[in-house]
Enzyme design. Structure first.
Site, PDB file in Angstrom:
ATOM      1  CB  VAL A   1      -0.932   0.057   1.243  1.00  0.00           C
ATOM      2  CG1 VAL A   1      -1.952  -1.063   1.223  1.00  0.00           C
ATOM      3  CG2 VAL A   1      -0.123   0.014   2.538  1.00  0.00           C
TER       4      VAL A   1
ATOM      5  NE  ARG B   1       3.020  -7.377   8.932  1.00  0.00           N
ATOM      6  CZ  ARG B   1       2.577  -6.793  10.050  1.00  0.00           C
ATOM      7  NH1 ARG B   1       2.597  -7.470  11.176  1.00  0.00           N
ATOM      8  NH2 ARG B   1       2.118  -5.563  10.024  1.00  0.00           N
TER       9      ARG B   1
ATOM     10  CE1 TYR C   1       7.710   6.088  12.039  1.00  0.00           C
ATOM     11  CE2 TYR C   1       7.619   8.469  12.358  1.00  0.00           C
ATOM     12  CZ  TYR C   1       7.686   7.377  11.521  1.00  0.00           C
ATOM     13  OH  TYR C   1       7.747   7.559  10.155  1.00  0.00           O
TER      14      TYR C   1
ATOM     15  CB  THR D   1      -0.061   6.915   2.683  1.00  0.00           C
ATOM     16  OG1 THR D   1       0.602   7.120   3.938  1.00  0.00           O
ATOM     17  CG2 THR D   1       0.762   7.538   1.555  1.00  0.00           C
TER      18      THR D   1
END
Length: 255
Positions: free
Chosen positions: A16, A38, A161, A198
């Site tokens: 994606v 995955r 992150y 996204t």
């Protein structure tokens, strides 16, 4: 991009968003692209779409969990057996969990480290070894980083992150230095976009719609195609040009 026609690129996180857009564009430009994720079903659909006219390359779906080193090594072994090896490695896969430093879950921190740091490093290492084994001296390793790899934002949910992306900045520069020490012309580049439209930010803020609304109202996000254009620019640079870092910033919305 003509020199890359017919050669092999690995794109991680290709199911994606940015990864899918990169994979499709490289196929359009004539490369053989191994797209891994995955959820390989989505890549299989992309591969079918890439069989249309105007896409002289091919997209090869590969199921791989980047948190498991044995799966990464098996993927590289399969690429060697079926396609000889990797000429371009685009480490796009990454994830973020909204887990602050003062209250976050250790399991989520580990998951981010496994994908954003360890998975990326293992893929870069194996890609280099593949190039070295075949005497490929013009390969390229591109790490899709983030502006969070250069600036600590005042958002607690992003702090761990951010630490993983600071690591990507250091790892990319370390790669560049080690490649230079090996007297190779293989290049390493970090591409650091800010907010991109996204699924990534939508998942990150899925449980906090107020923050998502504020972020998207304050900035006009980049599109996946903008990052694709940066990748193509980097791959198209002449041999004497080493593009170490590309930072891409979203513009503020006018009030």
């Amino acid at each position: 991009m003509e020199r890359w026609r017919g050669r092999v690129a690995l794109v991680t996180g290709a199911s994606v968003g940015i990864g899918a857009a990169i994979a499709v564009e490289l196929v359009r430009l004539g490369m053989k692209v191994v797209g891994c994720a995955r959820d390989v079903g989505k890549i299989q659909k992309l591969a079918a779409e890439c069989q249309s006219p105007g896409h002289p390359g091919v997209l090869v779906p590969f199921k791989c969990d980047l948190t498991k080193e044995e799966e990464i090594l098996s993927m590289f072994a399969a690429i060697k057996e079926q396609h000889k090896g990797v000429d371009v490695c685009i480490n796009n896969a990454g994830l973020a969990h909204p887990e602050p430093l003062l209250s976050g879950k250790t399991s989520s921190w580990k998951n981010m480290m496994d994908v954003n740091v360890f998975g990326l490093s293992i893929c870069a290492r194996e890609a280099y070894q593949s190039m070295k084994e075949r005497h490929v001296d013009d390969g390229h390793i591109i790490n899709i980083n983030s502006v969070c790899g250069h600036h600590v934002m005042p958002h607690a949910d992003l702090h761990f992150y951010t630490a993983t992306k600071f690591a990507v900045t250091a790892l990319t520069e370390g790669l560049r230095q080690e490649l230079r020490a090996e007297n190779t012309h293989i290049r390493a580049t970090s591409i650091s976009p800010s907010l991109v439209k996204t699924e990534f930010p939508l998942r990150l803020y899925s449980n906090n719609p107020d923050i998502k609304a504020r972020v998207f109202s304050a900035y006009k996000p980049l599109e996946a195609k903008d990052v694709v254009n940066a990748v193509i620019y980097v791959l198209s640079a002449p041999p004497h040009v080493q593009i170490g870092e590309v930072q891409m910033l979203a513009t503020e919305q006018k009030s």
